[in-house]
Scaffold this active site. Structure first.
Site, PDB file in Angstrom:
ATOM      1  N   ASP A  60       0.855  -1.202   0.000  1.00 12.40           N
ATOM      2  CA  ASP A  60       0.000   0.000   0.000  1.00 12.40           C
ATOM      3  C   ASP A  60       0.888   1.250   0.000  1.00 12.40           C
ATOM      4  OD1 ASP A  60      -3.116   0.794   1.079  1.00 12.40           O
ATOM      5  OD2 ASP A  60      -1.525   2.249   1.501  1.00 12.40           O
ATOM      6  N   HIS A  73      -4.379  14.819  -8.696  1.00 12.05           N
ATOM      7  CA  HIS A  73      -4.777  13.443  -8.983  1.00 12.05           C
ATOM      8  C   HIS A  73      -3.997  12.862 -10.170  1.00 12.05           C
ATOM      9  CE1 HIS A  73      -7.718  10.122  -9.507  1.00 12.05           C
ATOM     10  NE2 HIS A  73      -7.878  10.299  -8.205  1.00 12.05           N
ATOM     11  N   ASP A  77      -1.871   9.479 -10.386  1.00  7.68           N
ATOM     12  CA  ASP A  77      -1.999   8.412 -11.382  1.00  7.68           C
ATOM     13  C   ASP A  77      -0.629   8.010 -11.945  1.00  7.68           C
ATOM     14  OD1 ASP A  77      -4.698   8.369 -11.019  1.00  7.68           O
ATOM     15  OD2 ASP A  77      -5.220   9.160 -12.996  1.00  7.68           O
ATOM     16  N   GLU A 103      -4.895   2.228  -4.204  1.00  8.88           N
ATOM     17  CA  GLU A 103      -3.429   2.349  -4.130  1.00  8.88           C
ATOM     18  C   GLU A 103      -2.842   1.135  -3.420  1.00  8.88           C
ATOM     19  OE1 GLU A 103      -4.743   2.836  -0.679  1.00  8.88           O
ATOM     20  OE2 GLU A 103      -2.916   4.012  -0.335  1.00  8.88           O
TER      21      GLU A 103
HETATM   22  P1  GH3 Z   1      -1.872   5.313   4.528  1.00 12.95           P
HETATM   23  O1  GH3 Z   1      -0.433   5.661   4.614  1.00 12.95           O
HETATM   24  O2  GH3 Z   1      -2.441   4.979   5.862  1.00 12.95           O
HETATM   25  O3  GH3 Z   1      -2.126   4.222   3.531  1.00 12.95           O
HETATM   26  O4  GH3 Z   1      -2.634   6.640   4.041  1.00 12.95           O
HETATM   27  P2  GH3 Z   1      -3.262   6.940   2.618  1.00 12.95           P
HETATM   28  O5  GH3 Z   1      -3.493   8.394   2.511  1.00 12.95           O
HETATM   29  O6  GH3 Z   1      -2.427   6.326   1.543  1.00 12.95           O
HETATM   30  O7  GH3 Z   1      -4.615   6.107   2.681  1.00 12.95           O
HETATM   31  P3  GH3 Z   1      -6.104   6.488   2.393  1.00 12.95           P
HETATM   32  O8  GH3 Z   1      -6.821   5.179   2.292  1.00 12.95           O
HETATM   33  O9  GH3 Z   1      -6.594   7.503   3.396  1.00 12.95           O
HETATM   34  O10 GH3 Z   1      -6.092   7.201   0.983  1.00 12.95           O
HETATM   35  C1  GH3 Z   1      -5.926   6.525  -0.194  1.00 12.95           C
HETATM   36  C2  GH3 Z   1      -5.908   7.541  -1.305  1.00 12.95           C
HETATM   37  O11 GH3 Z   1      -5.667   6.903  -2.570  1.00 12.95           O
HETATM   38  C3  GH3 Z   1      -7.200   8.290  -1.446  1.00 12.95           C
HETATM   39  C4  GH3 Z   1      -7.516   8.250  -2.918  1.00 12.95           C
HETATM   40  O12 GH3 Z   1      -7.786   9.521  -3.390  1.00 12.95           O
HETATM   41  C5  GH3 Z   1      -6.245   7.718  -3.563  1.00 12.95           C
HETATM   42  N1  GH3 Z   1      -6.521   6.951  -4.763  1.00 12.95           N
HETATM   43  C6  GH3 Z   1      -7.181   5.778  -4.871  1.00 12.95           C
HETATM   44  N2  GH3 Z   1      -7.259   5.391  -6.158  1.00 12.95           N
HETATM   45  C7  GH3 Z   1      -6.609   6.328  -6.896  1.00 12.95           C
HETATM   46  C8  GH3 Z   1      -6.348   6.496  -8.293  1.00 12.95           C
HETATM   47  O13 GH3 Z   1      -6.722   5.679  -9.158  1.00 12.95           O
HETATM   48  N3  GH3 Z   1      -5.632   7.603  -8.669  1.00 12.95           N
HETATM   49  C9  GH3 Z   1      -5.202   8.518  -7.766  1.00 12.95           C
HETATM   50  N4  GH3 Z   1      -4.508   9.559  -8.199  1.00 12.95           N
HETATM   51  N5  GH3 Z   1      -5.445   8.388  -6.447  1.00 12.95           N
HETATM   52  C10 GH3 Z   1      -6.140   7.319  -6.017  1.00 12.95           C
HETATM   53 MG    MG Z   2      -2.186   4.180   1.467  1.00 13.15          MG
HETATM   54 MG    MG Z   3      -5.005   1.849   1.136  1.00 17.14          MG
END
Ligand code: GH3
Ligand code: MG
Ligand code: MG
Length: 184
Positions: A60, A73, A77, A103
């Site tokens: 992760d 964003h 990506d 992610e």
């Molecule tokens: P942690 O260290 O605890 O994992 O914190 P985190 O911020 O990585 O975890 P959290 O689950 O709070 O946030 C995950 C983020 O991943 C939020 C979301 O916007 C981003 N994300 C998920 N899918 C995608 C994607 O396809 N593209 C982009 N750019 N961001 C994404």
């Molecule tokens: Mg994360």
């Molecule tokens: Mg996560």
């Protein structure tokens, strides 16, 4: 005759396209969660049949929400694509790599014990930590780190769900322990 050949070529190519769409994630080109799951089931039964070890890693990205908020964003990506490409380079052709969620990535390493897998993940962790990411917006570079939890067959479980939940638990521990680490 020519029409028949052209038609069958079109059918084959459309079938291949549909297969790709149903098994892979469009952003990274890695296997999607559903297809990954099917592959894990097959790999576990193979490991069981041939009495071979197998290790699953759940990876992760650390503080990825923060990265997106700060750099946008689109930059996020690019990071996900970079991680997918690094995974493809770092692991064997015979390993199965999937995008499990936003992610989150998963890797199944057949014929690999937990210790060997842990060393491979450590190398991968360092590689990600030191990869500079171009940030077009600011003309600057940035970087991300990852955390991972590992689970081994048969020590940590013999069913897919058990192995994934042990890996997930260890990933959670890595997150609690300041992130940017691999927990076995
Ligand atoms: P942690 O260290 O605890 O994992 O914190 P985190 O911020 O990585 O975890 P959290 O689950 O709070 O946030 C995950 C983020 O991943 C939020 C979301 O916007 C981003 N994300 C998920 N899918 C995608 C994607 O396809 N593209 C982009 N750019 N961001 C994404
Ligand atoms: Mg994360
Ligand atoms: Mg996560």
């Amino acid at each position: 005759m020519l029409t028949a050949v052209l038609l069958s070529t079109a059918v084959v190519s459309r079938t291949q396209q549909l297969l790709r769409l149903s098994t892979t994630d469009p952003l990274t080109g890695l296997f999607n969660r559903g297809y990954f799951s099917e592959r894990v089931t097959i790999e576990i039964s193979r490991a069981s049949r041939y009495k071979q070890p197998l290790t699953i890693a759940m990876v992760d990205v650390d503080h990825f929400k923060f990265f997106n908020d700060r750099h946008g964003h689109a930059a996020g990506d690019i990071v996900l694509r970079m991680i997918a490409a690094t995974l493809r380079h770092s692991f064997r052709q015979s390993d199965t790599i999937g995008r499990y969620g936003g992610e989150e990535f998963v890797i199944v390493m057949p014929e690999t014990d937990r210790r060997t897998a842990s060393e491979k993940l450590e190398t991968f962790r360092r590689l990600i930590e030191t990869t500079r990411i171009d940030l077009a917006k600011t003309n600057d570079t940035g970087n991300v780190t990852i955390s991972a939890g590992l689970a081994g067959f048969p020590e940590d479980g013999t069913a897919e769900d058990d192995l994934l939940s042990v890996a997930d638990e260890r990933l959670f521990q890595a997150k609690k322990d300041r992130r940017n680490r691999i927990i076995l």
